[in-house]
Design a protein around this motif. Structure first.
Motif, PDB file in Angstrom:
ATOM      1  N   GLY A  20      82.581  36.954  63.519  1.00  0.00           N
ATOM      2  CA  GLY A  20      81.821  37.914  62.734  1.00  0.00           C
ATOM      3  C   GLY A  20      82.000  37.820  61.233  1.00  0.00           C
ATOM      4  O   GLY A  20      81.371  38.572  60.481  1.00  0.00           O
ATOM      5  N   TYR A  21      82.817  36.901  60.760  1.00  0.00           N
ATOM      6  CA  TYR A  21      83.014  36.745  59.319  1.00  0.00           C
ATOM      7  C   TYR A  21      81.857  35.955  58.708  1.00  0.00           C
ATOM      8  O   TYR A  21      81.273  35.083  59.346  1.00  0.00           O
ATOM      9  CB  TYR A  21      84.308  35.974  59.021  1.00  0.00           C
ATOM     10  CG  TYR A  21      85.566  36.665  59.467  1.00  0.00           C
ATOM     11  CD1 TYR A  21      86.103  37.716  58.728  1.00  0.00           C
ATOM     12  CD2 TYR A  21      86.228  36.260  60.618  1.00  0.00           C
ATOM     13  CE1 TYR A  21      87.273  38.346  59.138  1.00  0.00           C
ATOM     14  CE2 TYR A  21      87.387  36.882  61.036  1.00  0.00           C
ATOM     15  CZ  TYR A  21      87.910  37.929  60.292  1.00  0.00           C
ATOM     16  OH  TYR A  21      89.063  38.544  60.708  1.00  0.00           O
ATOM     17  N   ARG A  22      81.553  36.262  57.451  1.00  0.00           N
ATOM     18  CA  ARG A  22      80.673  35.390  56.663  1.00  0.00           C
ATOM     19  C   ARG A  22      81.586  34.367  56.021  1.00  0.00           C
ATOM     20  O   ARG A  22      82.531  34.730  55.312  1.00  0.00           O
ATOM     21  CB  ARG A  22      79.946  36.192  55.585  1.00  0.00           C
ATOM     22  CG  ARG A  22      79.321  35.296  54.512  1.00  0.00           C
ATOM     23  CD  ARG A  22      77.823  35.344  54.517  1.00  0.00           C
ATOM     24  NE  ARG A  22      77.239  34.320  53.683  1.00  0.00           N
ATOM     25  CZ  ARG A  22      76.887  34.489  52.404  1.00  0.00           C
ATOM     26  NH1 ARG A  22      77.071  35.641  51.821  1.00  0.00           N
ATOM     27  NH2 ARG A  22      76.342  33.496  51.740  1.00  0.00           N
ATOM     28  N   VAL A  53      92.830  40.671  66.947  1.00  0.00           N
ATOM     29  CA  VAL A  53      91.878  41.195  65.963  1.00  0.00           C
ATOM     30  C   VAL A  53      90.505  41.305  66.616  1.00  0.00           C
ATOM     31  O   VAL A  53      89.982  40.329  67.152  1.00  0.00           O
ATOM     32  CB  VAL A  53      91.818  40.281  64.716  1.00  0.00           C
ATOM     33  CG1 VAL A  53      90.776  40.800  63.727  1.00  0.00           C
ATOM     34  CG2 VAL A  53      93.189  40.178  64.063  1.00  0.00           C
ATOM     35  N   ALA A  54      89.951  42.501  66.578  1.00  0.00           N
ATOM     36  CA  ALA A  54      88.632  42.741  67.180  1.00  0.00           C
ATOM     37  C   ALA A  54      87.554  42.010  66.368  1.00  0.00           C
ATOM     38  O   ALA A  54      87.709  41.808  65.159  1.00  0.00           O
ATOM     39  CB  ALA A  54      88.341  44.238  67.207  1.00  0.00           C
ATOM     40  N   PRO A  55      86.445  41.651  67.020  1.00  0.00           N
ATOM     41  CA  PRO A  55      85.353  41.014  66.278  1.00  0.00           C
ATOM     42  C   PRO A  55      84.902  41.887  65.097  1.00  0.00           C
ATOM     43  O   PRO A  55      84.899  43.119  65.176  1.00  0.00           O
ATOM     44  CB  PRO A  55      84.243  40.884  67.326  1.00  0.00           C
ATOM     45  CG  PRO A  55      84.980  40.793  68.622  1.00  0.00           C
ATOM     46  CD  PRO A  55      86.156  41.715  68.448  1.00  0.00           C
ATOM     47  N   ILE A  56      84.514  41.224  64.031  1.00  0.00           N
ATOM     48  CA  ILE A  56      84.081  41.889  62.793  1.00  0.00           C
ATOM     49  C   ILE A  56      82.604  42.224  62.929  1.00  0.00           C
ATOM     50  O   ILE A  56      81.817  41.414  63.411  1.00  0.00           O
ATOM     51  CB  ILE A  56      84.319  40.958  61.581  1.00  0.00           C
ATOM     52  CG1 ILE A  56      85.786  40.538  61.483  1.00  0.00           C
ATOM     53  CG2 ILE A  56      83.841  41.607  60.299  1.00  0.00           C
ATOM     54  CD1 ILE A  56      86.787  41.666  61.406  1.00  0.00           C
ATOM     55  N   GLY A  57      82.241  43.393  62.452  1.00  0.00           N
ATOM     56  CA  GLY A  57      80.817  43.689  62.444  1.00  0.00           C
ATOM     57  C   GLY A  57      80.454  44.975  62.979  1.00  0.00           C
ATOM     58  O   GLY A  57      80.602  45.949  63.336  1.00  0.00           O
TER      59      GLY A  57
END
Length: 142
Positions: A43-45, A138-142
């Motif tokens: 989910g990171y840019r 770490v949970a997915p970002i977003g």
């Protein structure tokens, strides 16, 4: 001192949204290629930076020549450079206002880490976020 406490590293990964990757590669056999894909999947840019392939695209993102060209806030700079070249990348991260620098596995530069910390950046050294994310849950970002 670079972050070593698992909770502090997890917190950094949870608050990060935009990562500039110095040394990103368009070659599938290079570690940075796979790490960039895994970070994007989480989910990171991820904005690739590599003067040798400026103007190309890696995993759908335009490749910049240097951090100063990006022109948007960067939470973390992930550094895929040899230890003897890491200091220059850290200095560029400080200059562009990044909040953190992450020196990849095997990339160690104590002096550069100290400069980053003195400038107020969080520092992680000799680790890989693609390894730390699942290890720390770490949970997915977003």
């Amino acid at each position: 001192m670079p972050l070593s406490d698992p909770a502090a590293i997890k917190a950094l990964l949870e608050e990060t949204r935009t990562i500039a990757m110095i040394g990103a590669s368009d070659r599938p056999n290079r570690p940075s290629y796979g790490v960039m894909a895994r970070l994007q999947q989480h989910g990171y840019r991820v904005i690739p930076v590599n003067p040798q392939i400026t103007g190309e695209h890696v995993h759908g993102e335009y490749v910049f020549r240097e951090l100063a060209q990006i022109g948007e806030p960067i939470d973390m700079v992930d550094i895929f450079r040899r230890s003897d070249a890491a200091g220059e990348a850290v200095d560029a991260a400080i200059a562009c206002g990044a909040k953190a620098v992450w020196l990849q596995l095997g990339v160690i530069d104590e002096a550069a880490a100290a400069r980053a910390e003195a400038a107020g950046l969080k520092v992680v050294m000799d680790r890989c976020p693609a390894i730390e994310i699942p290890r720390l849950g770490v949970a997915p970002i977003g």
